[in-house]
Design a protein around this motif. Structure first.
Motif, PDB file in Angstrom:
ATOM      1  N   HIS A   1     -58.160  -5.554 -53.214  1.00 30.04           N
ATOM      2  CA  HIS A   1     -57.386  -5.049 -54.343  1.00 30.04           C
ATOM      3  C   HIS A   1     -56.610  -6.133 -55.049  1.00 30.04           C
ATOM      4  O   HIS A   1     -55.969  -5.872 -56.061  1.00 30.04           O
TER       5      HIS A   1
ATOM      6  N   GLU B   1     -53.662  -9.091 -55.545  1.00 28.92           N
ATOM      7  CA  GLU B   1     -52.219  -9.109 -55.330  1.00 28.92           C
ATOM      8  C   GLU B   1     -51.569  -8.011 -56.165  1.00 28.92           C
ATOM      9  O   GLU B   1     -51.892  -7.839 -57.348  1.00 28.92           O
ATOM     10  N   VAL B   2     -50.654  -7.299 -55.563  1.00 30.20           N
ATOM     11  CA  VAL B   2     -49.982  -6.230 -56.285  1.00 30.20           C
ATOM     12  C   VAL B   2     -48.828  -6.825 -57.081  1.00 30.20           C
ATOM     13  O   VAL B   2     -48.056  -7.624 -56.574  1.00 30.20           O
TER      14      VAL B   2
ATOM     15  N   SER C   1     -49.316  -8.170 -69.309  1.00 25.66           N
ATOM     16  CA  SER C   1     -50.731  -8.163 -68.956  1.00 25.66           C
ATOM     17  C   SER C   1     -51.443  -6.951 -69.565  1.00 25.66           C
ATOM     18  O   SER C   1     -52.505  -7.071 -70.172  1.00 25.66           O
TER      19      SER C   1
ATOM     20  N   TRP D   1     -54.367  -7.280 -72.440  1.00 27.92           N
ATOM     21  CA  TRP D   1     -55.744  -6.859 -72.194  1.00 27.92           C
ATOM     22  C   TRP D   1     -56.120  -5.647 -73.009  1.00 27.92           C
ATOM     23  O   TRP D   1     -57.261  -5.525 -73.459  1.00 27.92           O
TER      24      TRP D   1
ATOM     25  N   ILE E   1     -50.501  -1.083 -59.935  1.00 24.78           N
ATOM     26  CA  ILE E   1     -51.317  -2.094 -60.615  1.00 24.78           C
ATOM     27  C   ILE E   1     -51.449  -3.311 -59.708  1.00 24.78           C
ATOM     28  O   ILE E   1     -50.459  -3.780 -59.149  1.00 24.78           O
ATOM     29  N   SER E   2     -52.675  -3.775 -59.539  1.00 26.41           N
ATOM     30  CA  SER E   2     -52.852  -4.961 -58.697  1.00 26.41           C
ATOM     31  C   SER E   2     -53.613  -6.035 -59.461  1.00 26.41           C
ATOM     32  O   SER E   2     -54.519  -5.729 -60.250  1.00 26.41           O
ATOM     33  N   ARG E   3     -53.230  -7.285 -59.235  1.00 26.07           N
ATOM     34  CA  ARG E   3     -53.872  -8.401 -59.917  1.00 26.07           C
ATOM     35  C   ARG E   3     -55.255  -8.633 -59.331  1.00 26.07           C
ATOM     36  O   ARG E   3     -55.418  -8.684 -58.130  1.00 26.07           O
ATOM     37  N   TRP E   4     -56.219  -8.774 -60.202  1.00 24.12           N
ATOM     38  CA  TRP E   4     -57.552  -9.165 -59.731  1.00 24.12           C
ATOM     39  C   TRP E   4     -57.775 -10.647 -60.002  1.00 24.12           C
ATOM     40  O   TRP E   4     -58.310 -11.361 -59.185  1.00 24.12           O
TER      41      TRP E   4
ATOM     42  N   PRO F   1     -55.329 -13.578 -61.251  1.00 25.76           N
ATOM     43  CA  PRO F   1     -53.980 -13.929 -61.700  1.00 25.76           C
ATOM     44  C   PRO F   1     -54.025 -14.948 -62.841  1.00 25.76           C
ATOM     45  O   PRO F   1     -54.734 -15.948 -62.752  1.00 25.76           O
ATOM     46  N   ILE F   2     -53.322 -14.624 -63.916  1.00 30.42           N
ATOM     47  CA  ILE F   2     -53.201 -15.549 -65.050  1.00 30.42           C
ATOM     48  C   ILE F   2     -51.727 -15.561 -65.429  1.00 30.42           C
ATOM     49  O   ILE F   2     -51.119 -14.492 -65.567  1.00 30.42           O
TER      50      ILE F   2
ATOM     51  N   ASP G   1     -46.739 -12.776 -67.055  1.00 25.88           N
ATOM     52  CA  ASP G   1     -47.900 -12.457 -66.229  1.00 25.88           C
ATOM     53  C   ASP G   1     -48.969 -11.784 -67.087  1.00 25.88           C
ATOM     54  O   ASP G   1     -48.777 -10.668 -67.572  1.00 25.88           O
ATOM     55  N   PHE G   2     -50.065 -12.489 -67.322  1.00 23.04           N
ATOM     56  CA  PHE G   2     -51.158 -11.901 -68.104  1.00 23.04           C
ATOM     57  C   PHE G   2     -52.385 -11.683 -67.237  1.00 23.04           C
ATOM     58  O   PHE G   2     -53.512 -11.768 -67.714  1.00 23.04           O
ATOM     59  N   SER G   3     -52.173 -11.390 -65.962  1.00 20.21           N
ATOM     60  CA  SER G   3     -53.281 -11.270 -65.024  1.00 20.21           C
ATOM     61  C   SER G   3     -54.273 -10.186 -65.439  1.00 20.21           C
ATOM     62  O   SER G   3     -53.900  -9.185 -66.049  1.00 20.21           O
ATOM     63  N   PHE G   4     -55.512 -10.462 -65.089  1.00 15.39           N
ATOM     64  CA  PHE G   4     -56.538  -9.418 -65.236  1.00 15.39           C
ATOM     65  C   PHE G   4     -56.380  -8.467 -64.062  1.00 15.39           C
ATOM     66  O   PHE G   4     -56.574  -8.858 -62.913  1.00 15.39           O
ATOM     67  N   THR G   5     -55.979  -7.241 -64.319  1.00 12.04           N
ATOM     68  CA  THR G   5     -55.619  -6.314 -63.240  1.00 12.04           C
ATOM     69  C   THR G   5     -56.639  -5.192 -63.136  1.00 12.04           C
ATOM     70  O   THR G   5     -57.595  -5.125 -63.921  1.00 12.04           O
TER      71      THR G   5
ATOM     72  N   SER H   1     -56.754  -3.535 -66.408  1.00 12.50           N
ATOM     73  CA  SER H   1     -57.637  -4.209 -67.369  1.00 12.50           C
ATOM     74  C   SER H   1     -59.099  -3.898 -67.076  1.00 12.50           C
ATOM     75  O   SER H   1     -59.891  -3.654 -67.995  1.00 12.50           O
TER      76      SER H   1
END
Lengths: 195, 249
Positions: free
Chosen positions: A20, A22-23, A46, A50, B11-14, B16-17, B23-27, B30
């Protein structure tokens, strides 16, 4: 929905959950009482980024590709239906015209047939009249001939009657007075008495 | 914890960005946005691939959605409103597919996050404001001054109109967000009853039938809500766009 408890996260410290990822801080469950993922500002940049990218691409794809295609399909169909209806109307008009022409032809033919029939009837009647007149004339001639013959026969019969009367008179006179009487006397006596 | 109904919104980061401390991580959110868009776009693209004069079933569904949104927009905003058709259609399809995707077990519901629905609502209101000023200049402000109002009441009416206009993005986003959130929590809670009662032995299993039936019924209801909220979002978008086109009411 139906997300079964994240046992992985209970057993494995946050950040090491390979499946999953990192949360994001504050959105993990269990830690930090009262935290509620949709109200965690940490996740907003984020999500907004997106969403903008993905929705933007979706919008462009629909605007450039999918919607023109769908609209085109619908328009082609609408045109085709209109065209087919037009053609049907035209064919119907043609059929109506053909029916009218046929009716006209029929009426003409009927009129012509009547005319021909009338002519034929007239001709036949004229022929019949002429024939009858001819026959009548022939009959009349025959009648006249017959009458003439009857007249002749009557005249000759009358003549014969005179001769018979003379002979009879001579015979009667001879029988009555015995002796012969002159033929000329008898004839004049008969003629005078028969007048 | 076992039946935590909030866990599904996590929400969890897939990938990390991080840019500039943000934090603009692809989660997972997304990822499900991508899935939503790919499913919706793929459906529209593939179902119309044959361009059949007589539509196949799938093409018929795509055409129905097209005409459904087109009629909605035309009724609300007139034929001038058709310039916004791609926007309204994108919003409708995005929200609808996101809502329906949320109905799959283990799937993340994109529209259950207020920031997503709020961003979409801001997009709508932003379009209304920008287009309104572009087309009518300051005449767009007539939107806030209804005709035939007595002079004394004008300030009051204008204040009310401005507040109602400003509350539109909030009501538009909260309506969708709250519906999805509440529905999914309810489903989760009732489904949780089934498992926790089921763990209590024979009597528990008997008792679990009621929440199970409830869960089934709620699932049906949630499908309805998923469609209905997409429809409501699109209809309100059409009405707001109508204001941008015809601000004088």
């Amino acid at each position: 929905m139906f997300v079964v408890p994240a046992y992985a996260q209970q057993e494995v410290p946050a950040g090491q959950d390979a499946a999953h990822g990192e949360v994001i801080e504050g959105t993990e469950t269990g830690h930090g009482e009262g935290s509620f993922p949709p109200f965690e500002p940490a996740s907003y940049p984020s999500q907004i980024l997106w969403l903008a990218i993905i929705f933007g691409l979706f919008y462009l794809f629909l605007k450039r590709v999918a919607l023109p295609r769908l609209g085109g399909i619908l328009e082609v169909r609408r045109d085709r239906i209109a065209q087919d209806l037009d053609q049907a109307a035209r064919l119907k008009q043609e059929a109506d015209e053909a029916i009218a022409a046929y009716e006209q032809g029929l009426a003409d033919a009927r009129k012509k047939a009547n005319l021909i029939g009338q002519k034929a009837r007239d001709a036949a009647k004229a022929d019949a009249d002429a024939e009858r007149r001819k026959v009548e004339a022939g009959l009349e001639k025959k009648l006249a001939e017959a009458e003439a013959r009857i007249g002749e026969i009557k005249a000759s019969a009358m003549q014969d009657v005179g001769a018979i009367a003379e002979e009879t008179t001579a015979a009667i006179v001879q029988a009555l007075i015995g002796g012969s009487v002159g033929k000329a006397e008898v004839a004049s006596a008969v003629r005078s008495s028969s007048k | 914890m076992a039946n935590d109904p909030i866990h599904q919104f996590q929400i969890s980061r897939w990938v990390p960005i991080e840019i500039g401390g943000l934090d603009f991580s692809f989660t997972n959110s997304s990822a499900f946005m991508v899935a939503t868009v790919v499913a919706a776009g793929g459906f529209l693209y593939l179902s119309t691939a044959s361009r059949g004069l007589v539509p196949s079933r799938m093409q018929s569904v795509a055409e129905m959605s097209y005409e459904f949104v087109a009629n909605m927009l035309r009724d609300a905003a007139g034929s001038q409103g058709m310039r916004f058709f791609p926007l309204v259609f994108s919003l409708f399809m995005f929200v609808l597919f996101a809502n329906l995707f949320g109905m799959f077990p283990y799937f993340f519901t994109v529209t259950s996050h207020i920031i997503v629905t709020f961003a979409l609502a801001l997009l709508v209101i932003g379009t209304v404001i920008v287009y309104g000023f572009m087309k009518h200049g300051f005449g767009f402000l007539k939107l806030f001054v209804p005709e035939g109002v007595p002079g004394i009441l004008v300030p009051l009416v204008v204040a009310i109109e401005v507040i109602s206009f400003l509350s539109r993005p909030i009501s538009l986003s909260v309506r969708l967000f709250a519906n999805m959130l509440a529905g999914h929590i309810t489903l989760k809670v009732f489904a949780g009853f089934v498992t926790s009662l089921g763990a209590m032995g024979a009597i528990g299993i008997g008792g679990a039938i009621l929440p199970l039936a409830m869960t089934v019924a709620l699932t049906g209801l949630e499908f309805l809500v998923a469609f209905l909220q997409a429809y409501v979002f699109a209809v309100l978008t059409c009405m707001y766009l109508n204001d941008a086109l015809h601000p004088g009411h």
